[in-house]
Design a protein around this motif. Sequence first.
Motif, PDB file in Angstrom:
ATOM      1  N   ASP A  75       4.404 -73.813 -24.746  1.00 46.46           N
ATOM      2  CA  ASP A  75       3.310 -72.841 -24.792  1.00 46.46           C
ATOM      3  C   ASP A  75       2.636 -72.675 -23.432  1.00 46.46           C
ATOM      4  OD1 ASP A  75       3.723 -72.316 -27.437  1.00 46.46           O
ATOM      5  OD2 ASP A  75       1.856 -73.210 -28.160  1.00 46.46           O
ATOM      6  N   CYS A  76       2.567 -73.747 -22.672  1.00 46.42           N
ATOM      7  CA  CYS A  76       1.944 -73.692 -21.346  1.00 46.42           C
ATOM      8  C   CYS A  76       2.800 -72.938 -20.344  1.00 46.42           C
ATOM      9  CB  CYS A  76       1.667 -75.103 -20.829  1.00 46.42           C
ATOM     10  SG  CYS A  76       0.231 -75.908 -21.573  1.00 46.42           S
ATOM     11  N   GLY A  77       4.065 -72.709 -20.688  1.00 42.80           N
ATOM     12  CA  GLY A  77       4.936 -71.945 -19.809  1.00 42.80           C
ATOM     13  C   GLY A  77       5.687 -72.762 -18.788  1.00 42.80           C
ATOM     14  N   VAL A  78       5.723 -74.108 -18.969  1.00 39.22           N
ATOM     15  CA  VAL A  78       6.475 -74.927 -18.029  1.00 39.22           C
ATOM     16  C   VAL A  78       7.919 -74.432 -17.977  1.00 39.22           C
ATOM     17  CG1 VAL A  78       7.201 -76.696 -19.695  1.00 39.22           C
ATOM     18  CG2 VAL A  78       6.873 -77.318 -17.299  1.00 39.22           C
ATOM     19  N   SER A  79       8.548 -74.529 -16.837  1.00 39.98           N
ATOM     20  CA  SER A  79       9.895 -73.991 -16.664  1.00 39.98           C
ATOM     21  C   SER A  79      10.867 -74.576 -17.688  1.00 39.98           C
ATOM     22  CB  SER A  79      10.405 -74.307 -15.252  1.00 39.98           C
ATOM     23  OG  SER A  79      11.744 -73.867 -15.105  1.00 39.98           O
ATOM     24  N   PRO A  80      11.714 -73.749 -18.290  1.00 38.80           N
ATOM     25  CA  PRO A  80      12.659 -74.247 -19.298  1.00 38.80           C
ATOM     26  C   PRO A  80      13.683 -75.234 -18.753  1.00 38.80           C
ATOM     27  CG  PRO A  80      13.107 -71.949 -18.767  1.00 38.80           C
ATOM     28  CD  PRO A  80      11.794 -72.283 -18.141  1.00 38.80           C
ATOM     29  N   ASP A  81      13.862 -75.289 -17.446  1.00 38.43           N
ATOM     30  CA  ASP A  81      14.821 -76.251 -16.883  1.00 38.43           C
ATOM     31  C   ASP A  81      14.165 -77.582 -16.519  1.00 38.43           C
ATOM     32  OD1 ASP A  81      13.388 -75.633 -14.608  1.00 38.43           O
ATOM     33  OD2 ASP A  81      15.077 -74.742 -13.517  1.00 38.43           O
ATOM     34  N   THR A  82      12.959 -77.837 -17.018  1.00 38.74           N
ATOM     35  CA  THR A  82      12.266 -79.095 -16.752  1.00 38.74           C
ATOM     36  C   THR A  82      13.057 -80.255 -17.348  1.00 38.74           C
ATOM     37  OG1 THR A  82      10.130 -77.958 -16.776  1.00 38.74           O
ATOM     38  CG2 THR A  82      10.101 -80.359 -17.049  1.00 38.74           C
ATOM     39  N   SER A  83      13.580 -81.128 -16.505  1.00 35.86           N
ATOM     40  CA  SER A  83      14.493 -82.189 -16.950  1.00 35.86           C
ATOM     41  C   SER A  83      13.830 -83.162 -17.923  1.00 35.86           C
ATOM     42  CB  SER A  83      15.056 -82.947 -15.749  1.00 35.86           C
ATOM     43  OG  SER A  83      14.021 -83.516 -14.979  1.00 35.86           O
ATOM     44  N   ALA A  84      12.545 -83.439 -17.734  1.00 31.33           N
ATOM     45  CA  ALA A  84      11.852 -84.376 -18.620  1.00 31.33           C
ATOM     46  C   ALA A  84      11.891 -83.882 -20.064  1.00 31.33           C
ATOM     47  CB  ALA A  84      10.405 -84.549 -18.171  1.00 31.33           C
ATOM     48  N   CYS A  85      11.786 -82.588 -20.254  1.00 36.39           N
ATOM     49  CA  CYS A  85      11.814 -82.003 -21.599  1.00 36.39           C
ATOM     50  C   CYS A  85      13.247 -81.908 -22.123  1.00 36.39           C
ATOM     51  CB  CYS A  85      11.174 -80.620 -21.578  1.00 36.39           C
ATOM     52  SG  CYS A  85       9.446 -80.615 -21.040  1.00 36.39           S
ATOM     53  N   ARG A  86      14.147 -81.498 -21.292  1.00 35.14           N
ATOM     54  CA  ARG A  86      15.536 -81.349 -21.720  1.00 35.14           C
ATOM     55  C   ARG A  86      16.153 -82.694 -22.109  1.00 35.14           C
ATOM     56  NH1 ARG A  86      18.606 -76.922 -20.368  1.00 35.14           N
ATOM     57  NH2 ARG A  86      20.345 -78.226 -19.667  1.00 35.14           N
ATOM     58  N   ASN A  87      15.895 -83.714 -21.329  1.00 32.56           N
ATOM     59  CA  ASN A  87      16.526 -85.013 -21.586  1.00 32.56           C
ATOM     60  C   ASN A  87      16.068 -85.641 -22.894  1.00 32.56           C
ATOM     61  OD1 ASN A  87      17.996 -84.828 -19.222  1.00 32.56           O
ATOM     62  ND2 ASN A  87      16.537 -86.013 -18.013  1.00 32.56           N
ATOM     63  N   ILE A  88      14.768 -85.591 -23.178  1.00 33.92           N
ATOM     64  CA  ILE A  88      14.296 -86.190 -24.426  1.00 33.92           C
ATOM     65  C   ILE A  88      14.765 -85.360 -25.621  1.00 33.92           C
ATOM     66  CG2 ILE A  88      12.065 -85.007 -24.499  1.00 33.92           C
ATOM     67  CD1 ILE A  88      12.846 -88.659 -25.563  1.00 33.92           C
ATOM     68  N   LEU A  89      14.975 -84.062 -25.416  1.00 34.56           N
ATOM     69  CA  LEU A  89      15.494 -83.228 -26.495  1.00 34.56           C
ATOM     70  C   LEU A  89      16.939 -83.583 -26.833  1.00 34.56           C
ATOM     71  CD1 LEU A  89      14.056 -79.631 -26.095  1.00 34.56           C
ATOM     72  CD2 LEU A  89      14.253 -80.944 -28.202  1.00 34.56           C
ATOM     73  N   TYR A  90      17.733 -83.875 -25.811  1.00 29.82           N
ATOM     74  CA  TYR A  90      19.097 -84.347 -26.077  1.00 29.82           C
ATOM     75  C   TYR A  90      19.044 -85.611 -26.928  1.00 29.82           C
ATOM     76  CZ  TYR A  90      21.236 -81.177 -22.621  1.00 29.82           C
ATOM     77  OH  TYR A  90      21.693 -80.075 -21.943  1.00 29.82           O
ATOM     78  N   SER A  91      18.154 -86.517 -26.581  1.00 31.04           N
ATOM     79  CA  SER A  91      18.012 -87.762 -27.339  1.00 31.04           C
ATOM     80  C   SER A  91      17.548 -87.476 -28.767  1.00 31.04           C
ATOM     81  CB  SER A  91      17.005 -88.697 -26.651  1.00 31.04           C
ATOM     82  OG  SER A  91      17.455 -89.085 -25.373  1.00 31.04           O
ATOM     83  N   MET A  92      16.614 -86.533 -28.924  1.00 31.37           N
ATOM     84  CA  MET A  92      16.118 -86.192 -30.253  1.00 31.37           C
ATOM     85  C   MET A  92      17.249 -85.735 -31.173  1.00 31.37           C
ATOM     86  SD  MET A  92      13.390 -83.196 -31.391  1.00 31.37           S
ATOM     87  CE  MET A  92      11.975 -83.901 -30.544  1.00 31.37           C
ATOM     88  N   PHE A  93      18.090 -84.848 -30.663  1.00 29.67           N
ATOM     89  CA  PHE A  93      19.190 -84.357 -31.493  1.00 29.67           C
ATOM     90  C   PHE A  93      20.220 -85.450 -31.772  1.00 29.67           C
ATOM     91  CE2 PHE A  93      17.440 -80.233 -30.623  1.00 29.67           C
ATOM     92  CZ  PHE A  93      17.857 -79.441 -31.690  1.00 29.67           C
ATOM     93  N   GLU A  94      20.500 -86.288 -30.781  1.00 28.12           N
ATOM     94  CA  GLU A  94      21.467 -87.364 -30.978  1.00 28.12           C
ATOM     95  C   GLU A  94      20.976 -88.383 -31.998  1.00 28.12           C
ATOM     96  OE1 GLU A  94      24.537 -87.753 -29.885  1.00 28.12           O
ATOM     97  OE2 GLU A  94      24.481 -85.836 -28.831  1.00 28.12           O
ATOM     98  N   GLU A  95      19.683 -88.682 -31.968  1.00 24.21           N
ATOM     99  CA  GLU A  95      19.138 -89.735 -32.811  1.00 24.21           C
ATOM    100  C   GLU A  95      18.653 -89.238 -34.167  1.00 24.21           C
ATOM    101  OE1 GLU A  95      16.044 -91.726 -30.643  1.00 24.21           O
ATOM    102  OE2 GLU A  95      17.286 -91.971 -28.856  1.00 24.21           O
ATOM    103  N   CYS A  96      18.275 -87.972 -34.260  1.00 28.09           N
ATOM    104  CA  CYS A  96      17.548 -87.517 -35.448  1.00 28.09           C
ATOM    105  C   CYS A  96      18.234 -86.428 -36.258  1.00 28.09           C
ATOM    106  CB  CYS A  96      16.160 -87.016 -35.042  1.00 28.09           C
ATOM    107  SG  CYS A  96      15.146 -88.237 -34.177  1.00 28.09           S
ATOM    108  N   GLN A  97      19.276 -85.792 -35.721  1.00 27.97           N
ATOM    109  CA  GLN A  97      19.888 -84.705 -36.485  1.00 27.97           C
ATOM    110  C   GLN A  97      20.704 -85.249 -37.644  1.00 27.97           C
ATOM    111  OE1 GLN A  97      22.270 -81.772 -34.312  1.00 27.97           O
ATOM    112  NE2 GLN A  97      21.422 -80.184 -35.665  1.00 27.97           N
ATOM    113  N   LEU A  98      20.465 -84.711 -38.817  1.00 31.35           N
ATOM    114  CA  LEU A  98      21.147 -85.128 -40.033  1.00 31.35           C
ATOM    115  C   LEU A  98      22.442 -84.335 -40.213  1.00 31.35           C
ATOM    116  CD1 LEU A  98      17.977 -85.150 -42.330  1.00 31.35           C
ATOM    117  CD2 LEU A  98      19.039 -87.116 -41.174  1.00 31.35           C
ATOM    118  N   PRO A  99      23.361 -84.835 -41.045  1.00 28.58           N
ATOM    119  CA  PRO A  99      24.630 -84.113 -41.252  1.00 28.58           C
ATOM    120  C   PRO A  99      24.458 -82.667 -41.685  1.00 28.58           C
ATOM    121  CG  PRO A  99      24.772 -86.335 -42.162  1.00 28.58           C
ATOM    122  CD  PRO A  99      23.348 -86.133 -41.748  1.00 28.58           C
TER     123      PRO A  99
END
Length: 293
Positions: A75-99
């Motif tokens: 919402d704040c408009g931080v750049s979509p290529d911000t690595s801090a956000c992208r990296n934790i999102l990869y972890s979120m999907f790896e750890e939390c996505q259900l079948p």
Amino acid sequence: MDNFSTWVSDQDISIQYLYTKYLKQNPDVELQKRIALEGYGKYLLSQQKSDGHWGKYYYQPKWTSTHYTLLQLKDCGVSPDTSACRNILYSMFEECQLPEGGLNLAKSDMKSDICVDGMILNYASYFLPEYEKLEPLVASILQKQKSDGGFTWYDQNEGDPHSTICVLEGLRSFLASTKDEALKSKVKAAIQRGIDYFYQHQLFLEEKKYQKLTYPFRYFYSIFRFLLFAADLGLEVNDSISEGLKLLSKKEKNGFFTLEKLYKGQTFIDFSKVGEIDPFLSIYGNYIFAQLK
């Protein structure tokens, strides 16, 4: 508007950027680059811990969790290529996505929450538009749409406004990122059914709890929030939207909008206090009036 633009120049860099994005319709990329280095964006990013999380986990505690911080950074408009956000999102999907495609952000064994899934899709489509794991999430969401066009995490056959607006925002965000035309068609159809759900209920205009101006929105529905969504889509002004705009016009004063309610809980930042001009609501409110003529 001259007074408004002068006011904007004294605001956080995020607000200055959002002004160019929403009201000038010409996002200033140089301003956006500064969001991670100044003000709201810098502070939120600085609260990330060494394990990549904000708060204690993906959804704990509520407003300072990784989930809600990612939503706020978007919402704040931080750049979509911000690595801090992208990296934790990869972890979120790896750890939390259900079948089945949804995500369980809790530490307990439970099904995904459609309302949370909608918010995840919202910011994940922004930070990871190319990620192949978004499509299973979308497929899961589409399968859960109720016969009335709404969505809900409650055990019921009808949608609820909170879940539905969160899902519609997520689908809208995904629509802007996907190149799959067949999937786009399905998503557009689901969005239209969701919009019709709100029209069936006249945007819940008569319920005073939905008339309050509040930001951040969190997972809660409000008439203001629907109007912002409608502005993003450029919806035609019908009777329901017209009545919503009348309600909103009564709250506008010289282009500014005052915060009327905050949701309780620990936060990293309070952008304004109840009774004060809120910068996000003021940008969004002017955008709503500009788009929904």
